[in-house]
Design a protein around this motif. Structure first.
Motif, PDB file in Angstrom:
ATOM      1  N   ASN A 176      -3.464   3.445  -3.617  1.00  0.00           N
ATOM      2  CA  ASN A 176      -4.660   3.909  -2.918  1.00  0.00           C
ATOM      3  C   ASN A 176      -5.921   3.911  -3.782  1.00  0.00           C
ATOM      4  O   ASN A 176      -6.947   4.450  -3.375  1.00  0.00           O
ATOM      5  CB  ASN A 176      -4.428   5.307  -2.308  1.00  0.00           C
ATOM      6  CG  ASN A 176      -3.106   5.377  -1.562  1.00  0.00           C
ATOM      7  OD1 ASN A 176      -2.704   4.409  -0.918  1.00  0.00           O
ATOM      8  ND2 ASN A 176      -2.403   6.490  -1.683  1.00  0.00           N
ATOM      9  N   PHE A 198      -2.751  -1.354  -2.261  1.00  0.00           N
ATOM     10  CA  PHE A 198      -2.661  -0.949  -0.860  1.00  0.00           C
ATOM     11  C   PHE A 198      -1.678  -1.875  -0.137  1.00  0.00           C
ATOM     12  O   PHE A 198      -1.213  -2.860  -0.691  1.00  0.00           O
ATOM     13  CB  PHE A 198      -4.028  -1.082  -0.157  1.00  0.00           C
ATOM     14  CG  PHE A 198      -5.137  -0.299  -0.792  1.00  0.00           C
ATOM     15  CD1 PHE A 198      -5.489   0.961  -0.317  1.00  0.00           C
ATOM     16  CD2 PHE A 198      -5.870  -0.827  -1.861  1.00  0.00           C
ATOM     17  CE1 PHE A 198      -6.528   1.678  -0.889  1.00  0.00           C
ATOM     18  CE2 PHE A 198      -6.904  -0.114  -2.443  1.00  0.00           C
ATOM     19  CZ  PHE A 198      -7.239   1.149  -1.956  1.00  0.00           C
ATOM     20  N   ILE A 220      -9.153   4.283   5.277  1.00  0.00           N
ATOM     21  CA  ILE A 220      -8.048   4.364   4.313  1.00  0.00           C
ATOM     22  C   ILE A 220      -7.366   5.723   4.417  1.00  0.00           C
ATOM     23  O   ILE A 220      -6.140   5.825   4.540  1.00  0.00           O
ATOM     24  CB  ILE A 220      -8.543   4.111   2.875  1.00  0.00           C
ATOM     25  CG1 ILE A 220      -8.967   2.652   2.696  1.00  0.00           C
ATOM     26  CG2 ILE A 220      -7.445   4.472   1.867  1.00  0.00           C
ATOM     27  CD1 ILE A 220      -9.610   2.366   1.347  1.00  0.00           C
TER      28      ILE A 220
END
Length: 422
Positions: A335, A339, A289
């Motif tokens: 986040n 997303f 991520i």
């Protein structure tokens, strides 16, 4: 006139002031803690605060960005409190401090007022650091925060005086679509919505203020020219993935020297003041991520408009940006539980996660047609199966349908209906 007399005059002005305020769809929780309203400048925080102020007793309203006391210090804040206690001796006072971030070490005074003296405090601020760092660190759970964004489409219609219910006539719908086109183009800042002329100039002035007051002055930026170029690049890159490394090389090709760390810092500052939102790619790996490229979203479509040379040629990108802001308005945090997703089968604009479960996948498509059917339907379903998520939504400008594909159903819904009848 000394500062004390100026403070008295400002307090009296606001106690006598009358304003016609259009209600917002923001619920402020009842609490004994300090209540903080945060968000981008000119989104209506002061009006919301003033509306609450006019409904209370034993209250003091003070705008800490007033030029007559600017820049305010902690002594200014202490003097406001003293004057308030003189006006309402031996009373439980409700203090309203607008733009509290202008005062360094403000939290010391607020803690005393709420904890030791039992007064009620409302605060507004333009930096999200009030939420994520300053308040969380300094007040340690002694406050509640509420985010305020520019107008939702539902609020936009209210500001335009358009009344509607669950049953819409053809004329109602035609007017809604006309308003929606305007909303997607010029955004939802209250003043811009109510202004018939000079909207782009107002937005440019907002942008200048945000850059200089909330970034340059707050963080002591020296190279303003690089910051302005970076902001322009980010706005033009709305809904697209960006690479900071490539951008550093791009600046270098223009003869501009800037480090990768500097641009990351600038991006963080712009996110702190609710201007730019970098959205990361979903993965079950935190490392993946953090290392993924960010898709860029802008707080308000009006800012996109003023840099749009093509004048809304790609309306789908305007619609996608508006969907992101609406999701953010509904409490989904980039986040954390919001997303984008991408793999070899394609891309999903928005993925909503709850704990470890993927709750919803959303794609945005201005107009569903034969040319984009593969991406919007077949690939969408394939990704939904892979992620074990059957809640698939396709948000459009005005198309509505239920599409069944390979055992899955995609709910196709117009933005206006999704935003008005959630």
């Amino acid at each position: 006139m000394d500062e004390r007399e100026i403070i008295k005059a400002i307090i009296k002005e606001y106690q006598q002031k009358e304003m016609h305020l259009i209600p917002r769809d923001v619920k402020l929780p009842k609490t004994n803690k300090a209540l903080v309203i945060i968000g981008i400048r000119r989104s209506g925080k002061t009006s919301l605060l003033f509306d609450v102020f006019k409904k209370t007793n034993n209250d003091i309203f003070f705008p800490l960005d007033d030029d007559r006391v600017f820049p305010p210090t902690i002594k200014t804040l202490q003097e406001i409190v003293k004057v308030g206690k003189e006006i309402y001796p031996n009373k439980r006072i409700t203090f309203f401090f607008d733009e509290i971030q202008e005062v360094e070490n403000w939290e010391v005074v607020i803690k005393r007022l709420t904890e030791r003296e039992g007064h009620k405090v409302y605060l507004t601020g333009s930096s999200s650091k009030l939420l994520s760092k300053e308040i969380a660190t300094q007040l340690r759970g002694r406050c509640l925060s509420v985010e305020l964004f520019p107008l939702s489409f539902k609020e936009y219609l209210r500001f335009k005086g358009f009344e509607f219910d669950d049953i819409l006539t053809e004329q109602d719908k035609a007017l809604i679509l006309r308003y929606l086109d305007d909303y997607l183009t010029y955004g939802g800042f209250p003043e811009v919505v109510m202004e018939e002329e000079n909207r782009e100039e107002i937005l440019r002035e907002y942008l200048r203020t945000i850059i200089f007051r909330d970034v340059v002055e707050r963080y002591g930026i020296k190279n303003i020219q690089i910051l302005k170029l970076f902001v322009k690049f980010l706005i033009n890159a709305h809904t697209k993935k960006i690479s900071i490394n490539k951008l550093v090389n791009y600046f270098k090709s223009m003869g501009i020297k800037v480090s990768k760390n500097t641009l990351y810092e600038y991006l963080s500052y712009l996110n702190d003041c609710y201007f730019i939102f970098p959205l990361k790619k979903f993965s079950y790996s935190l490392r993946e991520i953090s290392q993924s490229m960010s898709k860029i979203y802008v707080i308000d479509n009006g800012f996109i408009r003023i840099f749009d040379i093509k004048h809304s040629a790609d309306k789908g990108k305007y619609l996608e940006n508006a969907v992101f802001v609406e999701l953010r308005r509904r409490g989904f945090i980039e986040n954390e539980n919001l997303f984008y997703y991408e793999d070899s089968d394609g891309e999903v604009d928005f993925l909503i996660k709850e704990n470890e479960e993927i709750k919803c996948l959303i794609n945005v498509c201005y107009d569903l047609n034969f040319d984009n059917y593969d991406r919007e339907v077949k690939k969408f379903v394939k990704i939904g199966k892979k992620l074990k998520c059957s809640n698939l939504m396709l948000i459009t400008f005005d198309c509505e349908d239920i599409i069944e594909e390979n055992g899955f159903k995609i709910k196709v819904i117009p933005f206006w209906k999704w935003s008005l009848f959630k």
